[in-house]
Design an enzyme around this catalytic site. Sequence first.
Site, PDB file in Angstrom:
ATOM      1  N   ASP A  12      44.676  39.827  36.738  1.00  7.22           N
ATOM      2  CA  ASP A  12      43.987  41.050  36.348  1.00  7.22           C
ATOM      3  C   ASP A  12      44.435  42.036  37.404  1.00  7.22           C
ATOM      4  OD1 ASP A  12      42.180  43.245  36.305  1.00  7.22           O
ATOM      5  OD2 ASP A  12      40.878  42.032  35.036  1.00  7.22           O
ATOM      6  N   HIS A  13      45.370  42.893  37.058  1.00  5.52           N
ATOM      7  CA  HIS A  13      46.019  43.667  38.124  1.00  5.52           C
ATOM      8  C   HIS A  13      45.052  44.613  38.840  1.00  5.52           C
ATOM      9  CE1 HIS A  13      46.452  46.725  34.995  1.00  5.52           C
ATOM     10  NE2 HIS A  13      46.788  47.600  35.922  1.00  5.52           N
TER      11      HIS A  13
ATOM     12  N   HIS B 176      39.324  44.325  33.185  1.00 12.63           N
ATOM     13  CA  HIS B 176      39.248  45.206  34.355  1.00 12.63           C
ATOM     14  C   HIS B 176      37.817  45.662  34.665  1.00 12.63           C
ATOM     15  CE1 HIS B 176      43.444  44.964  33.684  1.00 12.63           C
ATOM     16  NE2 HIS B 176      43.553  45.947  32.831  1.00 12.63           N
TER      17      HIS B 176
END
Length: 479
Positions: free
Chosen positions: A175-176, A238
């Site tokens: 999950d950047h 996110h």
Amino acid sequence: RTKQQALFIIFGGTGDLAKRKLYPALFELYRKGILSEHFAVIGTARRPWSDEHYQTVVRNSVSADDQQQVNEFSKHFCYQSHNVNDTKHYVTLKKLAERLDQKFKIGGNRLFYLAMSPRFFGTIAGHLKSQKIVTADGYNRMIVEKPFGRDFKSANELNQAIGQYFAEKDVFRIDHYLGKEMVQNIFALRFGNNIFRSLWNSRYIDNIQITLSESLGVEERAGYYETAGALRDMVQNHILQIVSLLTMNMPASYSETDIRREKICALKALKVYQPQEVKQNFVRAQYVAANGLKGYRQEDQIDPQSQTETFAAGKIFVENENFSNVPIYIRTGKRLQTKATRIDIIFKAVPGNIFTTQQLADNILTIKVEPEGEISLQVNTKKVGQGYQLQQQQFNLFPADKHQLIPEAYEKLLADALVGDATNFTHWEEVAYSWKFVDAVRHAWDQQKAALATYPCGSMGPKQADQLLAADGRHWIFN
Ligand code: BG6
């Protein structure tokens, strides 16, 4: 960080993500010496590229002054045209991996990066095992890109498919947002400062607002986005990850196991809505043409009748000891006014205002994640001079001169994966609880077809998203 030895095998090596994020991130690690002589990358995808062409693509995807260094870097890259369903191709892949391992003296460490449709994850994982591309003498880690399923059921199937071959500790779900510097700063703020730690609960916090707004539209991802929508694309991962970092209890230590344990508990405590509650607490909308920009339904390859939401807003609750009763307002959308990721923590008013003729402004702690990292605190101070007038002031807690030092999220996450640190990757149980929450919203939406609102391109979303807060006597701090 010390030098690492690793062979990356990137499935989806010709894709947009690889070019925009992975190659630049790998180059940064190379520039910093974390990757040096003992690393190699095999890019695979269906297209019949040569190594030369692949290396050119890699060189073109990084920007650097030192062209010599870029050339050296690109020599570590090889390409193999690959059909993930064809066992024969894995035999060739194994040979290539062994050859590169010897050539660059890598010592058997492998990172399998799955940047392609999740429907292939199980097949790939199975073949990596059966064709012995996983090694016995080094580590074997699997990095998987989103989307991790489209609901709890499919995510669970996906997880089981991978889990047959790779242990949870070796699965790194990206999950950047967890690699973003300002998101990581939440820990330091919350657990490194008693002034925040002791106020971080429903006694002192009135509400929390999280905005992930984007100015871009759907771009070239119509195929994916049509089936996803804002809720699956941004909220499930996110936004809920940010929610977990803001509401989790203090972990026993700053370590992967302790942090993930508390995050899981926070996500488990999300209040899952009944259909009627979804109606009251969630808004979905789609952008329509304005300011010279096309509406969603007019975009290329989008169904002119599409019901996909490009905006979602909601009020959610984490029912744990510290946060039950604190509304957390979230919103995200495409084609909004600006690109901004920010968190506003609004503290409760001072009980009893002694400055009877003047209104006290709220204390607000703002974490701007993007475009410019910034942490600021709004406080009331006295205006300099005669009399006694109050004024609001913003203290900036994050010095602006640090901005250029902020590494890209992918660079940090790849560096973590290289050393086997999964703190900033999502554990399966986090994913599972997030989907359970999101599924309930999705389910209610699927039953009420008419409820899709609209908003003009370039606005801050539909008025329903403002009404969500207005109904509680509040408003969005960020406008
Ligand atoms: C991705 C979504 O996960 O995040 C995209 O799939 C979105 O739709 C992107 O544009 C936003 O990421 P960032 O880092 O630009 O805020």
